[in-house]
Design a protein around this motif. Structure first.
Motif, short mmCIF file in Angstrom:
data_model
loop_
_atom_site.label_atom_id
_atom_site.label_comp_id
_atom_site.label_asym_id
_atom_site.label_seq_id
_atom_site.Cartn_x
_atom_site.Cartn_y
_atom_site.Cartn_z
N VAL A 1 67.12 -20.48 49.33
CA VAL A 1 67.34 -21.15 48.05
C VAL A 1 68.48 -20.45 47.29
O VAL A 1 69.38 -21.10 46.76
N PHE A 2 68.47 -19.11 47.29
CA PHE A 2 69.55 -18.38 46.60
C PHE A 2 70.90 -18.69 47.23
O PHE A 2 71.92 -18.68 46.55
N ASP A 3 70.92 -18.88 48.55
CA ASP A 3 72.20 -19.16 49.20
C ASP A 3 72.82 -20.45 48.66
O ASP A 3 74.05 -20.58 48.63
N GLN A 4 71.96 -21.38 48.26
CA GLN A 4 72.51 -22.60 47.65
C GLN A 4 73.09 -22.29 46.27
O GLN A 4 74.15 -22.79 45.90
N ASP A 5 72.39 -21.45 45.50
CA ASP A 5 72.93 -21.05 44.19
C ASP A 5 74.24 -20.28 44.37
O ASP A 5 75.21 -20.49 43.66
N ALA A 6 74.20 -19.37 45.37
CA ALA A 6 75.36 -18.52 45.62
C ALA A 6 76.56 -19.34 46.08
O ALA A 6 77.71 -18.98 45.80
N PHE A 7 76.31 -20.44 46.77
CA PHE A 7 77.36 -21.35 47.24
C PHE A 7 78.19 -21.87 46.05
O PHE A 7 79.39 -22.07 46.14
N ASN A 8 77.51 -22.08 44.91
CA ASN A 8 78.22 -22.57 43.72
C ASN A 8 79.03 -21.50 43.02
O ASN A 8 80.06 -21.80 42.39
N MET A 9 78.54 -20.27 43.04
CA MET A 9 79.04 -19.28 42.06
C MET A 9 80.56 -19.07 42.03
O MET A 9 81.18 -19.18 40.97
N PRO A 10 81.19 -18.78 43.19
CA PRO A 10 82.65 -18.57 43.11
C PRO A 10 83.39 -19.84 42.70
O PRO A 10 84.47 -19.77 42.12
N LYS A 11 82.76 -21.01 43.00
CA LYS A 11 83.43 -22.27 42.61
C LYS A 11 83.28 -22.52 41.12
O LYS A 11 84.16 -23.12 40.50
#
Ligand code: FES
Ligand SMILES: [Fe+2]
Lengths: 82, 451
Positions: B405-415
């Motif tokens: 689940v965090f990996d999905q949140d993390a996917f957004n962060m730099p963007k």
């Protein structure tokens, strides 16, 4: 990895293929995507990137370790602050 | 200094269609504790907050001066420094501090800097009988008093009785050690009161640290933090769980120094325009295929009670019969609390504690940490050591399903960071209710740092 359908689009299936792509299919149409949702091939040209992230993400044995609740993730990495 | 907000009336305020969180509690199979019956919605306005809070070096510098050098902040768990001489290095925004267990069992905190020519006293966590600098050997006792200056005849200017390490305020709450870099700060008890009152029942001090994972994220620390402060993003970011999560039915409560978002599990999203079957709810909860077999829910039992019953039995070997005191909501829902500015303990046995902070002095990268607390039987297990993920390693590789689940949140962060650097807007837009915790954080930042 289980095949999922998108809650907003329950007719569309997402599954992980053996070569690590995400196969998205709806009826007879299909498309292949990277784990970040970038189109690789096929007639379906758009997929939900986050569902690709989800379906392509395999935790390996970490799931089991967490279920066992032990302190098994050991500090195999050095501290990048030092 | 604190801003007063107008109370909203939970009965008449604008809210999502569908069942309310309090209505879900009415169906609980166990007695619901008072803490879940609290409601504290606030009208904090609808203003935007400047994009520069995430992108500007100047704003970051103000944040360091006015927030990080002034505020109470979580460092480590008490049991990570259980023996005299144990020390923990805590870094924040380019500054380093040492948290030390002394001979008498007290916890003290010092700037991590030798008073000779400034070298870090300890660059690693560990145990030492004294705090000796590795450069020229100046040395202090664990209690911060000076112990030794090699060839001290050459430092006639140093008064040995007046060359202690400066002491910083230290406080503990439920096994968590907090420090404040400001020697003249307000008392911790006032700072933590709202949170402490609500956590009495859950007693996280009785849990052990079973996992601790950290990673550098390529975004401002607030971009990372705010990704975990509302459930509104679930439809975009975690679509796979919409069938079993009341994302926009979340209840958001705001107090002076803490806030919470409670998101119900075992109920489907009001954003879906069709009836979700109980089987599909279970599949979404358990991450099973669209056609997988699911367990049969006994006649007359709702999904939430069923999931809670299962989880109670999984927890019982470690948690004991305490699981029977917890209602379905405490077992199944996300009880996500935040203590300003960056400490996020979850209630009940959820066991998650997040912390977000700047990565050194870089306003465009952050350290995100997830600590997991768990119940145990018998002797307290040694606290899990921190596990740093490299840039290309996933959260799931360490935390399994939760990490996925965090990996999905993390996917957004730099963007999100890249978008904020590119936007033509001056401000970020926040919803009135669902993103109220993010809004509250920004009002607090205004209070501490300025506009
Ligand atoms: S929809 Fe929220 S950032 Fe785009
Ligand atoms: Fe999320």
């Amino acid at each position: 990895m289980p095949t999922l359908t998108h809650p907003f689009d329950p007719e569309t299936f997402y599954e992980l293929t053996e070569d690590g792509h995400i196969r998205v299919s709806k009826g007879d149409a299909e498309g292949f995507f990277t784990r970040e949702g970038v189109h690789v091939s096929g007639a379906i040209r758009h997929a939900d990137p986050q569902l690709c992230v989800w379906v392509g993400n395999n935790p390996g044995d970490a799931n089991q370790q967490m279920k066992e609740g032990a302190t098994t993730i050991n500090a195999k990495r050095s501290d990048p602050r030092a | 200094m604190a801003v007063a907000y107008d109370d909203l009336d939970p009965k008449t305020m604008r809210r999502s269609p569908g069942v309310t969180y309090q209505e879900l509690l009415d169906e609980d199979s166990h007695k619901v504790p008072d803490v879940l019956r609290l409601e504290s919605p606030k009208d904090m306005g609808l203003n935007e907050f400047p994009v520069s809070r995430y992108t500007s070096r100047e704003w970051f510098d103000k944040e360091v001066e006015r927030l990080w050098k002034k505020v109470w902040q979580y460092t480590c768990r008490e049991d990570e420094i259980s023996e005299p001489g144990d020390h923990y290095r805590y870094d924040i925004a380019g500054m380093s501090f040492l948290v030390v267990r002394t001979e008498t069992g007290e916890i003290k905190a010092y700037p991590n800097a030798c008073r000779h020519r400034g070298r870090l006293l300890k660059e690693h966590d560990g145990n030492a009988p004294e705090l000796r600098c590795a450069f020229h050997g100046f040395c202090w006792h664990l209690d911060g008093t000076l112990s030794d200056i090699p060839a001290d005849w050459d430092f006639p200017q140093i008064d040995h009785d007046n060359f202690n390490l400066p002491e910083l305020p230290v406080a503990t709450w439920e096994g968590f050690v907090f420090i404040n870099p400001d020697q003249n700060c307000a008392p911790f008890e006032d700072f933590v009161k709202d949170l402490a009152d609500q956590f009495k029942r859950w007693n996280p001090g009785s849990l052990a640290k079973v996992a601790h994972v950290a990673k550098v994220m390529r975004c401002n620390w607030k971009v990372a933090q705010e990704a975990f402060c509302e459930a509104y993003h679930v439809n975009g970011t975690h679509p796979q769980i919409l069938r079993s999560l009341g994302d926009v039915n979340s209840q958001i409560d705001i107090w002076e120094n803490c806030a919470r978002v409670i998101t119900p599990g075992g109920t489907s999203s009001p954003l879906l325009d069709y009836q979700v079957s109980e089987d599909d709810m279970l599949r979404a909860t358990m991450d099973l295929a669209y056609d997988a077999e699911v367990p049969q829910i006994p006649e007359g039992m709702n999904v939430r009670a069923f999931l809670a019953r299962q989880t109670r039995e999984q927890l019982r070997p470690m948690a004991g019969d305490r699981v029977d005191e917890y209602c379905d909501a405490e077992i199944v829902d996300s009880l996500d609390y935040t203590l300003f500015p960056n400490f996020h303990p979850w209630g009940a046995f959820n066991g998650i504690v997040y912390r977000f902070r700047p990565n050194g002095n870089d306003h465009r990268s952050a350290i995100m940490e997830c600590i997991m607390l768990g119940p145990y039987q018998g002797e307290r297990p040694a606290p899990a050591k921190i596990h740093w993920l490299k840039e290309d390693e996933t959260w799931s590789s360490a935390l399994g399903f939760l990490g996925k689940v965090f990996d999905q949140d993390a996917f957004n962060m730099p963007k999100v960071q890249a978008g904020l650097e590119s936007t033509y807007s001056d401000g970020v837009v926040l919803s009135g209710y669902q993103e109220a915790k993010v809004r509250w954080l920004h009002h607090k930042l205004t209070e501490w740092v300025g506009e």
